[in-house]
Design a protein around this motif. Structure first.
Motif, PDB file in Angstrom:
ATOM      1  N   LEU A  11       0.815  -1.038  -0.405  1.00  0.00           N
ATOM      2  CA  LEU A  11       0.510  -0.149   0.296  1.00  0.00           C
ATOM      3  C   LEU A  11       0.786   1.474  -0.030  1.00  0.00           C
ATOM      4  CD1 LEU A  11      -3.456  -0.910   2.600  1.00  0.00           C
ATOM      5  CD2 LEU A  11      -2.333  -1.264   0.002  1.00  0.00           C
ATOM      6  N   GLU A  12       2.187   0.684   0.626  1.00  0.00           N
ATOM      7  CA  GLU A  12       3.251   2.531   0.624  1.00  0.00           C
ATOM      8  C   GLU A  12       3.303   2.442  -0.921  1.00  0.00           C
ATOM      9  OE1 GLU A  12       4.885   2.482   5.121  1.00  0.00           O
ATOM     10  OE2 GLU A  12       5.863   1.501   3.881  1.00  0.00           O
ATOM     11  N   TYR A  13       4.275   1.326  -1.641  1.00  0.00           N
ATOM     12  CA  TYR A  13       4.464   1.668  -2.793  1.00  0.00           C
ATOM     13  C   TYR A  13       3.052   2.476  -3.805  1.00  0.00           C
ATOM     14  CZ  TYR A  13       7.593  -1.759  -1.419  1.00  0.00           C
ATOM     15  OH  TYR A  13       8.969  -2.780  -0.966  1.00  0.00           O
ATOM     16  N   LEU A  14       1.775   1.331  -3.620  1.00  0.00           N
ATOM     17  CA  LEU A  14       0.954   2.273  -3.796  1.00  0.00           C
ATOM     18  C   LEU A  14       0.746   3.864  -3.927  1.00  0.00           C
ATOM     19  CD1 LEU A  14      -2.451  -0.008  -3.620  1.00  0.00           C
ATOM     20  CD2 LEU A  14      -1.068   0.318  -5.880  1.00  0.00           C
ATOM     21  N   LEU A  15       1.132   4.622  -2.669  1.00  0.00           N
ATOM     22  CA  LEU A  15       0.915   6.039  -2.678  1.00  0.00           C
ATOM     23  C   LEU A  15       2.093   6.348  -3.014  1.00  0.00           C
ATOM     24  CD1 LEU A  15      -0.754   5.635   1.326  1.00  0.00           C
ATOM     25  CD2 LEU A  15      -2.058   5.986  -0.528  1.00  0.00           C
ATOM     26  N   ALA A  16       3.556   6.112  -2.782  1.00  0.00           N
ATOM     27  CA  ALA A  16       4.298   6.707  -3.519  1.00  0.00           C
ATOM     28  C   ALA A  16       4.336   6.227  -5.181  1.00  0.00           C
ATOM     29  CB  ALA A  16       5.605   5.711  -3.211  1.00  0.00           C
ATOM     30  N   VAL A  17       3.069   5.652  -6.135  1.00  0.00           N
ATOM     31  CA  VAL A  17       3.707   6.097  -6.956  1.00  0.00           C
ATOM     32  C   VAL A  17       2.757   7.425  -7.058  1.00  0.00           C
ATOM     33  CG1 VAL A  17       2.762   5.020  -9.153  1.00  0.00           C
ATOM     34  CG2 VAL A  17       4.600   3.866  -7.859  1.00  0.00           C
ATOM     35  N   ALA A  18       1.386   6.880  -6.606  1.00  0.00           N
ATOM     36  CA  ALA A  18       1.077   7.982  -6.734  1.00  0.00           C
ATOM     37  C   ALA A  18       0.969   9.997  -6.543  1.00  0.00           C
ATOM     38  CB  ALA A  18      -0.723   7.690  -5.416  1.00  0.00           C
ATOM     39  N   GLU A  19       1.773   9.580  -5.263  1.00  0.00           N
ATOM     40  CA  GLU A  19       2.420  11.258  -4.855  1.00  0.00           C
ATOM     41  C   GLU A  19       3.106  11.392  -6.511  1.00  0.00           C
ATOM     42  OE1 GLU A  19       4.789  13.045  -1.927  1.00  0.00           O
ATOM     43  OE2 GLU A  19       4.591  11.225  -1.408  1.00  0.00           O
ATOM     44  N   HIS A  20       3.924  10.919  -6.869  1.00  0.00           N
ATOM     45  CA  HIS A  20       5.205  11.623  -8.032  1.00  0.00           C
ATOM     46  C   HIS A  20       4.627  11.016  -9.068  1.00  0.00           C
ATOM     47  CE1 HIS A  20       8.257  11.491  -4.700  1.00  0.00           C
ATOM     48  NE2 HIS A  20       7.468  10.549  -3.784  1.00  0.00           N
ATOM     49  N   VAL A  52      -4.796   0.360 -10.831  1.00  0.00           N
ATOM     50  CA  VAL A  52      -4.536   1.265 -10.046  1.00  0.00           C
ATOM     51  C   VAL A  52      -4.258   2.622 -11.043  1.00  0.00           C
ATOM     52  CG1 VAL A  52      -3.732   2.167  -8.278  1.00  0.00           C
ATOM     53  CG2 VAL A  52      -4.878   0.184  -8.092  1.00  0.00           C
ATOM     54  N   PHE A  53      -3.536   1.801 -11.805  1.00  0.00           N
ATOM     55  CA  PHE A  53      -2.718   3.024 -12.516  1.00  0.00           C
ATOM     56  C   PHE A  53      -2.870   2.801 -14.213  1.00  0.00           C
ATOM     57  CE2 PHE A  53      -0.375   2.681  -8.810  1.00  0.00           C
ATOM     58  CZ  PHE A  53      -0.266   3.993  -7.983  1.00  0.00           C
ATOM     59  N   GLU A  54      -2.568   3.465 -14.950  1.00  0.00           N
ATOM     60  CA  GLU A  54      -2.447   3.467 -16.076  1.00  0.00           C
ATOM     61  C   GLU A  54      -1.171   4.189 -16.687  1.00  0.00           C
ATOM     62  OE1 GLU A  54      -4.172   5.880 -20.150  1.00  0.00           O
ATOM     63  OE2 GLU A  54      -5.542   5.629 -18.188  1.00  0.00           O
ATOM     64  N   ALA A  68     -10.060   5.461  -5.625  1.00  0.00           N
ATOM     65  CA  ALA A  68     -10.775   5.521  -4.312  1.00  0.00           C
ATOM     66  C   ALA A  68     -10.162   4.491  -3.496  1.00  0.00           C
ATOM     67  CB  ALA A  68     -12.208   4.028  -4.948  1.00  0.00           C
ATOM     68  N   VAL A  69      -9.521   3.153  -4.504  1.00  0.00           N
ATOM     69  CA  VAL A  69      -8.328   2.922  -3.724  1.00  0.00           C
ATOM     70  C   VAL A  69      -7.708   3.516  -2.933  1.00  0.00           C
ATOM     71  CG1 VAL A  69      -7.203   0.992  -3.996  1.00  0.00           C
ATOM     72  CG2 VAL A  69      -9.152   0.696  -5.416  1.00  0.00           C
ATOM     73  N   LEU A  70      -6.932   4.528  -3.420  1.00  0.00           N
ATOM     74  CA  LEU A  70      -5.958   4.795  -3.195  1.00  0.00           C
ATOM     75  C   LEU A  70      -6.474   5.664  -1.800  1.00  0.00           C
ATOM     76  CD1 LEU A  70      -4.220   6.470  -6.486  1.00  0.00           C
ATOM     77  CD2 LEU A  70      -3.495   4.457  -4.528  1.00  0.00           C
ATOM     78  N   ALA A  71      -7.147   6.253  -2.266  1.00  0.00           N
ATOM     79  CA  ALA A  71      -7.812   6.640  -0.756  1.00  0.00           C
ATOM     80  C   ALA A  71      -8.135   5.691   0.587  1.00  0.00           C
ATOM     81  CB  ALA A  71      -9.541   7.586  -0.847  1.00  0.00           C
ATOM     82  N   ARG A  72      -8.916   5.106   0.181  1.00  0.00           N
ATOM     83  CA  ARG A  72      -8.306   3.893   1.202  1.00  0.00           C
ATOM     84  C   ARG A  72      -7.294   3.640   1.639  1.00  0.00           C
ATOM     85  NH1 ARG A  72     -13.726   1.647   2.727  1.00  0.00           N
ATOM     86  NH2 ARG A  72     -15.445   2.028   0.067  1.00  0.00           N
ATOM     87  N   ALA A  73      -6.568   3.079   1.148  1.00  0.00           N
ATOM     88  CA  ALA A  73      -4.792   2.697   1.723  1.00  0.00           C
ATOM     89  C   ALA A  73      -4.284   3.541   2.021  1.00  0.00           C
ATOM     90  CB  ALA A  73      -4.484   2.822  -0.180  1.00  0.00           C
ATOM     91  N   ALA A  74      -4.557   5.447   1.753  1.00  0.00           N
ATOM     92  CA  ALA A  74      -4.113   5.654   2.732  1.00  0.00           C
ATOM     93  C   ALA A  74      -4.416   5.793   4.407  1.00  0.00           C
ATOM     94  CB  ALA A  74      -4.542   7.746   2.201  1.00  0.00           C
ATOM     95  N   VAL A  75      -6.384   5.542   4.170  1.00  0.00           N
ATOM     96  CA  VAL A  75      -6.016   5.627   5.857  1.00  0.00           C
ATOM     97  C   VAL A  75      -6.170   3.997   6.672  1.00  0.00           C
ATOM     98  CG1 VAL A  75      -8.619   4.874   6.644  1.00  0.00           C
ATOM     99  CG2 VAL A  75      -8.771   6.874   5.030  1.00  0.00           C
TER     100      VAL A  75
END
Length: 305
Positions: A11-20, A52-54, A68-75
Motif C-alpha cells: 500500500l505504501e508503494y501504491l501511495l508513493a507512485v500516486a504521489e510522484h 490502479v494506474f494507467e 477510490a483504492v488510493l483513498a482507502r489505502a491512505a487511511v
C-alpha cells in the motif's frame, strides 16, 4: 475474505507512485528497485482485480477506480502508522523516521540551526526532510505523508494543530545606495518585486504593503532570484530576517534596512490534531523555539545596526 497477499508495504508503494506519478521516483522514495516496486504493484492490482494506474511513456495516471483504492489505502497506512507511534511513544518519543516539511522561504535557512539540537535531544529520531509550499505541506500532513511542517500561521483547520514558535520580522531589501528615508515607507505596487503565486511570502508582502492586486508581472521563483533581481536594480522587496542573515547583502549592489515595527510573519510547527505524540511534539516545538536564531538579532545584524 482472506487478507493473504495484502501487505502494508504494498500500500505504501501504491501511495508513493500516486504521489510522484512516476515508478522510478516512487521506488527511490521507498528504497527499493523499480522492477521490484513495479512487480509488487502488478501483483497487488491482480489481487484487487483492477488496474490502479494507467501507464504511459514517462508518466503515470490514476484510473477512476484507482482513486477510490488510493483513498482507502491512505487511511489504512495512516492508521497503521498511528498504531506503531502509539506503541513507541512511551519508550522513546518521536523515535524512528520523522518526516519534517518546510516552506522554501524558511527551511533552507532555519533547519541548519535546528538539526544538531534535534539529534541531541531526540537521538532515536531520524529526520527526513522535504520542502514544499504551504498548501502542499498541509495536504501531506493531513494524509500522513508528513509528521510535522514548519510554515507560517494560516487558517484554522480542525485536522491540524499549529504550535507557535516565533515571529520573524521582515527587512526591506533594496539596491545599495538607495537607503530609504525614515520613517520607512513600505514600497508601492510600481516598485515592488514578489515571489510567484503560491508562496505565502507573496501574500504576506502584499498585505504588509497594503496592496490588493499587484500590477505587472515581475516575480521570482525563489528568494535567491528575488535577491538578484533587487541587486540588478529592478525594484525592492521584503525579505524574512532569517533568510536575509543567511544570504547576506551583495556588496555594492544590495542592502537591507529594517521594516516598520510589527511587519513580519508568525512561524509555527504544524502537526496533526490526532497525533498521539502530542507531548513529544510540544517538546520538539520548544526545542525549535530555543534553537532558532533570534529574529530581532538577525534583523539587526543584517541591517548593520
Amino acid at each position: 475474505m482472506s487478507l493473504a497477499g495484502l501487505s502494508l508495504r504494498d500500500l505504501e508503494y501504491l501511495l508513493a507512485v500516486a504521489e510522484h506519478r512516476h515508478f522510478g521516483r516512487a521506488a527511490e522514495r521507498c528504497g527499493v528497485s523499480q522492477p521490484a516496486l513495479s512487480a509488487q504493484i502488478r501483483k497487488l492490482e491482480g489481487l484487487l482485480g483492477m488496474a490502479v494506474f494507467e501507464r504511459l511513456p514517462g508518466r503515470v495516471l490514476v484510473t477512476p477506480r484507482g482513486e477510490a483504492v488510493l483513498a482507502r489505502a491512505a487511511v489504512v497506512v495512516r492508521e497503521a502508522q498511528a498504531l506503531l507511534l502509539a506503541a513507541r511513544a512511551d519508550d522513546a518519543p518521536l523515535a524512528g523516521p520523522f518526516r519534517l516539511g518546510a516552506i522554501p522561504t524558511l527551511g533552507p535557512y532555519l533547519l541548519p540551526h535546528l538539526l544538531r539540537p534535534m539529534r541531541e535531544a531526540f537521538p532515536a529520531m531520524r529526520a527526513v526532510l522535504s520542502e514544499a509550499r504551504t498548501a502542499e505541506l498541509r495536504d501531506w500532513l493531513k494524509s500522513g505523508a508528513l509528521d510535522a511542517a514548519l510554515c507560517c500561521a494560516g487558517p484554522p483547520d480542525p485536522a491540524l494543530r499549529a504550535i507557535p514558535l516565533f515571529v520573524e520580522p521582515f527587512l526591506l531589501m533594496h539596491p545599495a545606495g538607495r537607503t530609504p528615508r525614515m520613517p520607512l515607507p513600505l514600497p508601492g505596487a510600481e516598485e515592488l518585486l514578489l515571489l510567484e503565486e503560491g508562496h505565502c511570502l507573496r501574500d504576506q508582502t502584499l498585505a504588509a504593503c497594503g496592496i490588493g492586486a499587484p500590477g505587472g508581472t515581475r516575480h521570482a521563483t525563489g528568494l535567491e532570484m528575488l535577491r538578484h533581481m533587487v541587486a540588478a536594480g529592478e525594484g525592492v522587496s521584503l525579505m524574512p530576517a532569517i533568510a536575509a542573515a543567511a544570504l547576506g547583502p551583495v556588496p555594492g549592489l544590495l542592502e537591507y534596512s529594517p521594516a516598520p515595527e510589527g511587519v513580519g510573519r508568525e512561524i509555527t510547527l504544524l502537526v496533526r490534531s490526532s497525533d498521539p505524540r502530542a507531548e513529544g511534539l510540544d517538546a520538539l516545538a520548544a526545542l525549535m523555539r530555543r534553537s532558532a536564531p533570534m529574529p530581532g538579532g538577525a534583523a539587526a545584524a543584517v541591517a548593520g545596526e
